[in-house]
Design a protein around this motif. Sequence first.
Motif, PDB file in Angstrom:
ATOM      1  N   LYS A  93       0.685  -1.382   0.079  1.00 34.75           N
ATOM      2  CA  LYS A  93      -0.033   0.129  -0.103  1.00 34.75           C
ATOM      3  C   LYS A  93       0.969   1.361  -0.184  1.00 34.75           C
ATOM      4  O   LYS A  93       0.453   2.099  -0.755  1.00 34.75           O
ATOM      5  N   ASP A  94       1.881   1.358   0.762  1.00 30.35           N
ATOM      6  CA  ASP A  94       2.872   2.426   0.990  1.00 30.35           C
ATOM      7  C   ASP A  94       4.110   1.907   1.751  1.00 30.35           C
ATOM      8  O   ASP A  94       4.138   0.840   1.970  1.00 30.35           O
ATOM      9  N   GLY A  95       5.061   2.887   1.436  1.00 33.01           N
ATOM     10  CA  GLY A  95       6.316   2.482   1.968  1.00 33.01           C
ATOM     11  C   GLY A  95       7.227   4.025   2.357  1.00 33.01           C
ATOM     12  O   GLY A  95       6.913   4.905   1.417  1.00 33.01           O
ATOM     13  N   GLN A  96       8.009   3.698   3.260  1.00 31.80           N
ATOM     14  CA  GLN A  96       8.876   5.155   3.571  1.00 31.80           C
ATOM     15  C   GLN A  96      10.229   4.541   3.820  1.00 31.80           C
ATOM     16  O   GLN A  96      10.471   3.436   4.327  1.00 31.80           O
ATOM     17  N   PHE A  97      11.128   5.450   3.473  1.00 29.04           N
ATOM     18  CA  PHE A  97      12.593   4.862   3.612  1.00 29.04           C
ATOM     19  C   PHE A  97      13.298   6.178   4.419  1.00 29.04           C
ATOM     20  O   PHE A  97      12.959   7.065   4.559  1.00 29.04           O
ATOM     21  N   GLU A  98      14.339   5.479   5.060  1.00 35.27           N
ATOM     22  CA  GLU A  98      14.984   6.232   6.196  1.00 35.27           C
ATOM     23  C   GLU A  98      16.646   5.936   5.819  1.00 35.27           C
ATOM     24  O   GLU A  98      16.838   4.514   5.736  1.00 35.27           O
ATOM     25  N   ASN A  99      17.445   6.753   5.742  1.00 37.54           N
ATOM     26  CA  ASN A  99      18.928   6.629   5.468  1.00 37.54           C
ATOM     27  C   ASN A  99      19.315   5.985   6.773  1.00 37.54           C
ATOM     28  O   ASN A  99      19.291   6.648   7.756  1.00 37.54           O
ATOM     29  N   ILE A 100      20.254   4.946   6.606  1.00 33.62           N
ATOM     30  CA  ILE A 100      20.884   4.444   7.757  1.00 33.62           C
ATOM     31  C   ILE A 100      22.417   4.148   7.714  1.00 33.62           C
ATOM     32  O   ILE A 100      23.190   3.779   8.688  1.00 33.62           O
ATOM     33  N   GLY A 101      22.840   4.933   6.628  1.00 31.25           N
ATOM     34  CA  GLY A 101      24.478   5.082   6.520  1.00 31.25           C
ATOM     35  C   GLY A 101      25.072   4.495   5.537  1.00 31.25           C
ATOM     36  O   GLY A 101      24.446   4.236   4.325  1.00 31.25           O
ATOM     37  N   SER A 102      26.232   4.436   5.507  1.00 26.46           N
ATOM     38  CA  SER A 102      26.851   3.894   4.007  1.00 26.46           C
ATOM     39  C   SER A 102      27.591   2.590   4.297  1.00 26.46           C
ATOM     40  O   SER A 102      28.172   1.988   5.416  1.00 26.46           O
ATOM     41  N   ASP A 103      27.734   1.642   3.159  1.00 24.94           N
ATOM     42  CA  ASP A 103      28.614   0.395   3.496  1.00 24.94           C
ATOM     43  C   ASP A 103      29.425   0.641   2.066  1.00 24.94           C
ATOM     44  O   ASP A 103      28.805   0.092   0.940  1.00 24.94           O
ATOM     45  N   ARG A 104      30.654   0.733   1.951  1.00 23.18           N
ATOM     46  CA  ARG A 104      31.420   0.875   0.799  1.00 23.18           C
ATOM     47  C   ARG A 104      31.220  -0.399   0.056  1.00 23.18           C
ATOM     48  O   ARG A 104      31.527  -0.469  -1.059  1.00 23.18           O
ATOM     49  N   LYS A 105      31.002  -1.747   0.668  1.00 23.26           N
ATOM     50  CA  LYS A 105      31.119  -2.780   0.094  1.00 23.26           C
ATOM     51  C   LYS A 105      29.937  -3.204  -0.340  1.00 23.26           C
ATOM     52  O   LYS A 105      29.910  -4.291  -1.291  1.00 23.26           O
ATOM     53  N   ALA A 106      28.897  -2.496  -0.208  1.00 21.16           N
ATOM     54  CA  ALA A 106      27.569  -2.922  -0.812  1.00 21.16           C
ATOM     55  C   ALA A 106      27.251  -2.351  -1.979  1.00 21.16           C
ATOM     56  O   ALA A 106      27.717  -0.999  -2.194  1.00 21.16           O
ATOM     57  N   THR A 107      26.259  -2.403  -2.565  1.00 19.52           N
ATOM     58  CA  THR A 107      25.682  -1.845  -3.979  1.00 19.52           C
ATOM     59  C   THR A 107      24.338  -1.790  -3.666  1.00 19.52           C
ATOM     60  O   THR A 107      23.508  -2.842  -3.610  1.00 19.52           O
ATOM     61  N   PRO A 108      23.516  -0.578  -3.494  1.00 14.09           N
ATOM     62  CA  PRO A 108      24.088   0.618  -3.713  1.00 14.09           C
ATOM     63  C   PRO A 108      24.866   0.943  -2.222  1.00 14.09           C
ATOM     64  O   PRO A 108      24.428   0.451  -1.073  1.00 14.09           O
ATOM     65  N   LYS A 109      25.952   1.895  -2.005  1.00 14.23           N
ATOM     66  CA  LYS A 109      26.644   2.094  -0.952  1.00 14.23           C
ATOM     67  C   LYS A 109      25.685   2.795   0.156  1.00 14.23           C
ATOM     68  O   LYS A 109      26.011   2.391   1.289  1.00 14.23           O
ATOM     69  N   GLU A 110      24.942   3.657  -0.248  1.00 17.88           N
ATOM     70  CA  GLU A 110      24.081   4.295   0.653  1.00 17.88           C
ATOM     71  C   GLU A 110      22.914   3.508   1.255  1.00 17.88           C
ATOM     72  O   GLU A 110      21.971   2.956   0.324  1.00 17.88           O
ATOM     73  N   ARG A 111      22.892   2.988   2.235  1.00 20.10           N
ATOM     74  CA  ARG A 111      21.836   1.956   2.838  1.00 20.10           C
ATOM     75  C   ARG A 111      20.897   2.526   3.342  1.00 20.10           C
ATOM     76  O   ARG A 111      20.652   3.660   4.037  1.00 20.10           O
ATOM     77  N   GLN A 112      19.463   1.971   3.306  1.00 20.35           N
ATOM     78  CA  GLN A 112      18.252   2.263   3.826  1.00 20.35           C
ATOM     79  C   GLN A 112      17.359   1.413   4.554  1.00 20.35           C
ATOM     80  O   GLN A 112      17.770   0.154   4.247  1.00 20.35           O
ATOM     81  N   LEU A 113      16.702   1.756   5.479  1.00 18.39           N
ATOM     82  CA  LEU A 113      15.708   0.962   6.041  1.00 18.39           C
ATOM     83  C   LEU A 113      14.231   1.571   5.417  1.00 18.39           C
ATOM     84  O   LEU A 113      13.939   2.546   5.469  1.00 18.39           O
ATOM     85  N   GLY A 114      13.657   0.591   5.128  1.00 17.63           N
ATOM     86  CA  GLY A 114      12.235   0.748   4.483  1.00 17.63           C
ATOM     87  C   GLY A 114      11.085   0.301   5.248  1.00 17.63           C
ATOM     88  O   GLY A 114      11.185  -0.930   5.845  1.00 17.63           O
ATOM     89  N   ARG A 115      10.164   0.768   5.485  1.00 17.00           N
ATOM     90  CA  ARG A 115       8.907   0.594   6.215  1.00 17.00           C
ATOM     91  C   ARG A 115       7.714   0.526   5.325  1.00 17.00           C
ATOM     92  O   ARG A 115       7.518   1.631   4.647  1.00 17.00           O
TER      93      ARG A 115
END
Length: 150
Positions: A47-69
């Motif tokens: 139905k819907d979702g919101q995202f919050e930035n939780i930091g960076s991880d240089r080894k991951a793609t994408p580097k900027e990590r998020q938490l989705g609710r």
Amino acid sequence: MKEILKNIQTKITEVQAVKYVDEDWGQLNLFPGDLPVQFPCVLFDIKDGQFENIGSDRKATPKERQLGRFSLELCVAKMKLSNTSGKAPLSQKNNAWEIQDIIQMVHEKLQGFSAGENCSKLIRKSYQRIRRDDGIQEYRVSYDFEVGNV
């Protein structure tokens, strides 16, 4: 998100009383008189979702990590052909209340179910009856969950 939705569909399909389980793309509203579903059915979508930035991880793609609710919405529907009147025969009343049994069985499958990697458990949030004028009983049930590192 695709894998999460597929896992939710698989879990709902375990409820044998449900004849049709699919993504909700408007099946109950777009085809009056010739619905492309079998009853009882469960239609679902995010139905819907919101995202919050939780930091960076240089080894991951994408580097900027998020938490989705997210909020998952289920549409549980059945063609109501039976009477729930206090003086109706018991067999008719039992059949008429069947949608409540189906909602409970689906809830027992989904409540606490984690639909994917880095996915929290589904937790029921809301329950709403939708009034219709075409003989279809429809209820909307929402579940919340979070997905990390998206």
